[in-house]
Motif scaffolding. Structure first.
Motif, PDB file in Angstrom:
ATOM      1  N   GLN A 180      21.035  52.079 -17.182  1.00 26.10           N
ATOM      2  CA  GLN A 180      22.447  52.283 -16.876  1.00 26.10           C
ATOM      3  C   GLN A 180      23.238  52.492 -18.161  1.00 26.10           C
ATOM      4  O   GLN A 180      22.738  52.206 -19.254  1.00 26.10           O
ATOM      5  N   GLY A 181      24.437  53.011 -18.014  1.00 27.41           N
ATOM      6  CA  GLY A 181      25.234  53.344 -19.183  1.00 27.41           C
ATOM      7  C   GLY A 181      26.305  52.315 -19.479  1.00 27.41           C
ATOM      8  O   GLY A 181      26.543  51.390 -18.717  1.00 27.41           O
ATOM      9  N   SER A 182      26.966  52.510 -20.628  1.00 27.41           N
ATOM     10  CA  SER A 182      28.114  51.693 -21.022  1.00 27.41           C
ATOM     11  C   SER A 182      29.311  52.624 -21.219  1.00 27.41           C
ATOM     12  O   SER A 182      29.165  53.738 -21.739  1.00 27.41           O
ATOM     13  N   TYR A 183      30.476  52.144 -20.818  1.00 30.13           N
ATOM     14  CA  TYR A 183      31.666  52.980 -20.792  1.00 30.13           C
ATOM     15  C   TYR A 183      32.858  52.237 -21.408  1.00 30.13           C
ATOM     16  O   TYR A 183      32.928  51.019 -21.367  1.00 30.13           O
ATOM     17  N   GLN A 184      33.762  53.044 -21.955  1.00 35.33           N
ATOM     18  CA  GLN A 184      35.048  52.528 -22.411  1.00 35.33           C
ATOM     19  C   GLN A 184      36.133  53.337 -21.726  1.00 35.33           C
ATOM     20  O   GLN A 184      35.971  54.545 -21.504  1.00 35.33           O
ATOM     21  N   PHE A 185      37.247  52.677 -21.397  1.00 32.26           N
ATOM     22  CA  PHE A 185      38.365  53.353 -20.737  1.00 32.26           C
ATOM     23  C   PHE A 185      39.608  53.264 -21.600  1.00 32.26           C
ATOM     24  O   PHE A 185      39.879  52.246 -22.238  1.00 32.26           O
ATOM     25  N   LEU A 186      40.367  54.366 -21.602  1.00 28.86           N
ATOM     26  CA  LEU A 186      41.601  54.458 -22.383  1.00 28.86           C
ATOM     27  C   LEU A 186      42.752  54.842 -21.471  1.00 28.86           C
ATOM     28  O   LEU A 186      42.562  55.520 -20.460  1.00 28.86           O
ATOM     29  N   PHE A 187      43.946  54.414 -21.858  1.00 32.63           N
ATOM     30  CA  PHE A 187      45.166  54.842 -21.182  1.00 32.63           C
ATOM     31  C   PHE A 187      45.897  55.801 -22.107  1.00 32.63           C
ATOM     32  O   PHE A 187      46.221  55.460 -23.242  1.00 32.63           O
ATOM     33  N   TYR A 188      46.152  57.008 -21.605  1.00 28.74           N
ATOM     34  CA  TYR A 188      46.832  58.043 -22.394  1.00 28.74           C
ATOM     35  C   TYR A 188      48.231  58.237 -21.812  1.00 28.74           C
ATOM     36  O   TYR A 188      48.391  58.680 -20.677  1.00 28.74           O
ATOM     37  N   ASP A 189      49.239  57.908 -22.629  1.00 28.31           N
ATOM     38  CA  ASP A 189      50.633  57.947 -22.196  1.00 28.31           C
ATOM     39  C   ASP A 189      51.381  59.023 -22.970  1.00 28.31           C
ATOM     40  O   ASP A 189      51.588  58.908 -24.176  1.00 28.31           O
ATOM     41  N   ALA A 190      51.784  60.081 -22.264  1.00 32.84           N
ATOM     42  CA  ALA A 190      52.488  61.192 -22.901  1.00 32.84           C
ATOM     43  C   ALA A 190      53.978  61.158 -22.617  1.00 32.84           C
ATOM     44  O   ALA A 190      54.662  62.177 -22.726  1.00 32.84           O
ATOM     45  N   ASN A 191      54.504  59.995 -22.260  1.00 34.48           N
ATOM     46  CA  ASN A 191      55.932  59.875 -21.955  1.00 34.48           C
ATOM     47  C   ASN A 191      56.797  59.970 -23.204  1.00 34.48           C
ATOM     48  O   ASN A 191      57.964  60.338 -23.122  1.00 34.48           O
ATOM     49  N   GLN A 192      56.243  59.600 -24.350  1.00 34.53           N
ATOM     50  CA  GLN A 192      57.001  59.633 -25.600  1.00 34.53           C
ATOM     51  C   GLN A 192      56.682  60.907 -26.380  1.00 34.53           C
ATOM     52  O   GLN A 192      55.710  61.611 -26.079  1.00 34.53           O
ATOM     53  N   VAL A 193      57.503  61.180 -27.378  1.00 34.29           N
ATOM     54  CA  VAL A 193      57.253  62.352 -28.226  1.00 34.29           C
ATOM     55  C   VAL A 193      55.889  62.209 -28.906  1.00 34.29           C
ATOM     56  O   VAL A 193      55.091  63.139 -28.944  1.00 34.29           O
ATOM     57  N   GLU A 194      55.635  61.009 -29.435  1.00 31.47           N
ATOM     58  CA  GLU A 194      54.315  60.708 -29.983  1.00 31.47           C
ATOM     59  C   GLU A 194      53.499  60.027 -28.891  1.00 31.47           C
ATOM     60  O   GLU A 194      53.802  58.926 -28.469  1.00 31.47           O
ATOM     61  N   HIS A 195      52.465  60.720 -28.434  1.00 31.45           N
ATOM     62  CA  HIS A 195      51.672  60.205 -27.328  1.00 31.45           C
ATOM     63  C   HIS A 195      50.986  58.893 -27.721  1.00 31.45           C
ATOM     64  O   HIS A 195      50.485  58.746 -28.837  1.00 31.45           O
ATOM     65  N   GLN A 196      50.974  57.953 -26.779  1.00 31.97           N
ATOM     66  CA  GLN A 196      50.383  56.645 -27.020  1.00 31.97           C
ATOM     67  C   GLN A 196      49.001  56.571 -26.371  1.00 31.97           C
ATOM     68  O   GLN A 196      48.847  56.930 -25.205  1.00 31.97           O
ATOM     69  N   ILE A 197      48.022  56.093 -27.124  1.00 37.27           N
ATOM     70  CA  ILE A 197      46.658  55.937 -26.620  1.00 37.27           C
ATOM     71  C   ILE A 197      46.247  54.485 -26.832  1.00 37.27           C
ATOM     72  O   ILE A 197      46.331  53.977 -27.950  1.00 37.27           O
ATOM     73  N   SER A 198      45.828  53.831 -25.775  1.00 39.22           N
ATOM     74  CA  SER A 198      45.453  52.427 -25.897  1.00 39.22           C
ATOM     75  C   SER A 198      44.147  52.160 -25.159  1.00 39.22           C
ATOM     76  O   SER A 198      43.886  52.742 -24.099  1.00 39.22           O
ATOM     77  N   GLY A 199      43.328  51.281 -25.750  1.00 38.62           N
ATOM     78  CA  GLY A 199      42.098  50.870 -25.102  1.00 38.62           C
ATOM     79  C   GLY A 199      42.384  49.863 -24.004  1.00 38.62           C
ATOM     80  O   GLY A 199      43.331  49.075 -24.103  1.00 38.62           O
ATOM     81  N   LEU A 200      41.588  49.892 -22.948  1.00 37.82           N
ATOM     82  CA  LEU A 200      41.772  48.998 -21.821  1.00 37.82           C
ATOM     83  C   LEU A 200      40.694  47.925 -21.820  1.00 37.82           C
ATOM     84  O   LEU A 200      39.562  48.174 -22.233  1.00 37.82           O
ATOM     85  N   SER A 201      41.051  46.742 -21.371  1.00 44.70           N
ATOM     86  CA  SER A 201      40.095  45.636 -21.300  1.00 44.70           C
ATOM     87  C   SER A 201      39.869  45.249 -19.844  1.00 44.70           C
ATOM     88  O   SER A 201      40.693  45.541 -18.971  1.00 44.70           O
ATOM     89  N   PHE A 202      38.748  44.564 -19.602  1.00 41.72           N
ATOM     90  CA  PHE A 202      38.348  44.205 -18.246  1.00 41.72           C
ATOM     91  C   PHE A 202      37.896  42.754 -18.188  1.00 41.72           C
ATOM     92  O   PHE A 202      37.246  42.262 -19.109  1.00 41.72           O
ATOM     93  N   THR A 203      38.236  42.104 -17.081  1.00 47.34           N
ATOM     94  CA  THR A 203      37.759  40.755 -16.818  1.00 47.34           C
ATOM     95  C   THR A 203      36.402  40.849 -16.127  1.00 47.34           C
ATOM     96  O   THR A 203      36.283  41.506 -15.089  1.00 47.34           O
ATOM     97  N   VAL A 204      35.384  40.210 -16.708  1.00 43.09           N
ATOM     98  CA  VAL A 204      34.043  40.204 -16.119  1.00 43.09           C
ATOM     99  C   VAL A 204      33.502  38.776 -16.134  1.00 43.09           C
ATOM    100  O   VAL A 204      34.015  37.906 -16.834  1.00 43.09           O
TER     101      VAL A 204
END
Length: 201
Positions: free
Chosen positions: A97-121
């Motif tokens: 099986q694989g491993s994955y990372q998820f990001l949130f890409y927010d283009a609401n601002q002039v400078e786009h915001q990119i943030s890593g997401l965390s998960f409860t396991v």
């Protein structure tokens, strides 16, 4: 005729009052209408531009490594709105099986915001299951952008007779654990992951 005239003038006075108030509140250029017009003209970004912008962000430390190469081949971009996206990054594959990372890409601002997401396991330790937060998910993942749900089926071994099943709901720009199931006994008996014993909630 008199009633019609009164109605006609009242309607024009109300219209004039609305114009004066809107100009006073929003300025001579009517900024409110301008903002609405600009928002209506916003076009969705394509995955190529999003991936390019992510690769230029040196602070993300994708997949916990400094030399990870992100491309269209190892990423999926899910559009939540014209300005918001969830990006699924395939990091590496293990034995089954694989491993994955998820990001949130927010283009609401002039400078786009990119943030890593965390998960409860839930991780199995010598003292039983322990709740932890992680940025990497291991297993088979499936995101439904319409239902705003992410499903993660993690095998404890290749046979697939034990492991965990997590469901995360997208809320307030993050994934919130909605359901977690766990079958710790690797007994050679296969059951659907949706029927694993419920651990949370």
């Amino acid at each position: 005729m008199l009633i019609f005239s009164i109605f006609y003038y009242k309607k024009n006075i109300l219209f004039l009052f609305f114009i004066l108030v809107s100009q006073g509140l929003f300025g001579c250029e009517n900024k409110f209408l301008t903002q609405l017009n600009n928002y209506a003209n916003v076009s969705s970004l394509n995955s190529v531009d999003i991936i390019k912008n992510i690769t230029e962000d040196n602070d993300l430390n994708l997949c916990n490594t400094d030399n990870f190469l992100l491309s269209e081949d190892n990423a999926n971009v899910y559009e939540l709105s014209k300005t918001e996206y969830v990006v699924e990054v395939f990091c590496f594959v293990g034995a089954y099986q694989g491993s994955y990372q998820f990001l949130f890409y927010d283009a609401n601002q002039v400078e786009h915001q990119i943030s890593g997401l965390s998960f409860t396991v839930f991780e199995e330790t010598g003292n039983g299951l322990q709740i932890i937060e992680t940025s990497l998910l291991t297993g088979s993942v499936e995101f439904d952008p319409e239902m705003m749900l992410l499903m993660v089926d993690r095998k404890a071994r290749g046979l697939g007779d034990c492991g965990s099943y997590g469901v995360y709901r997208w809320e307030n720009n993050s994934f919130v654990l909605a359901e977690y199931r766990y079958k710790g006994e690797c007994d050679g008996v296969y059951i659907p992951v949706e029927d694993y014993p419920l651990i949370y909630p």
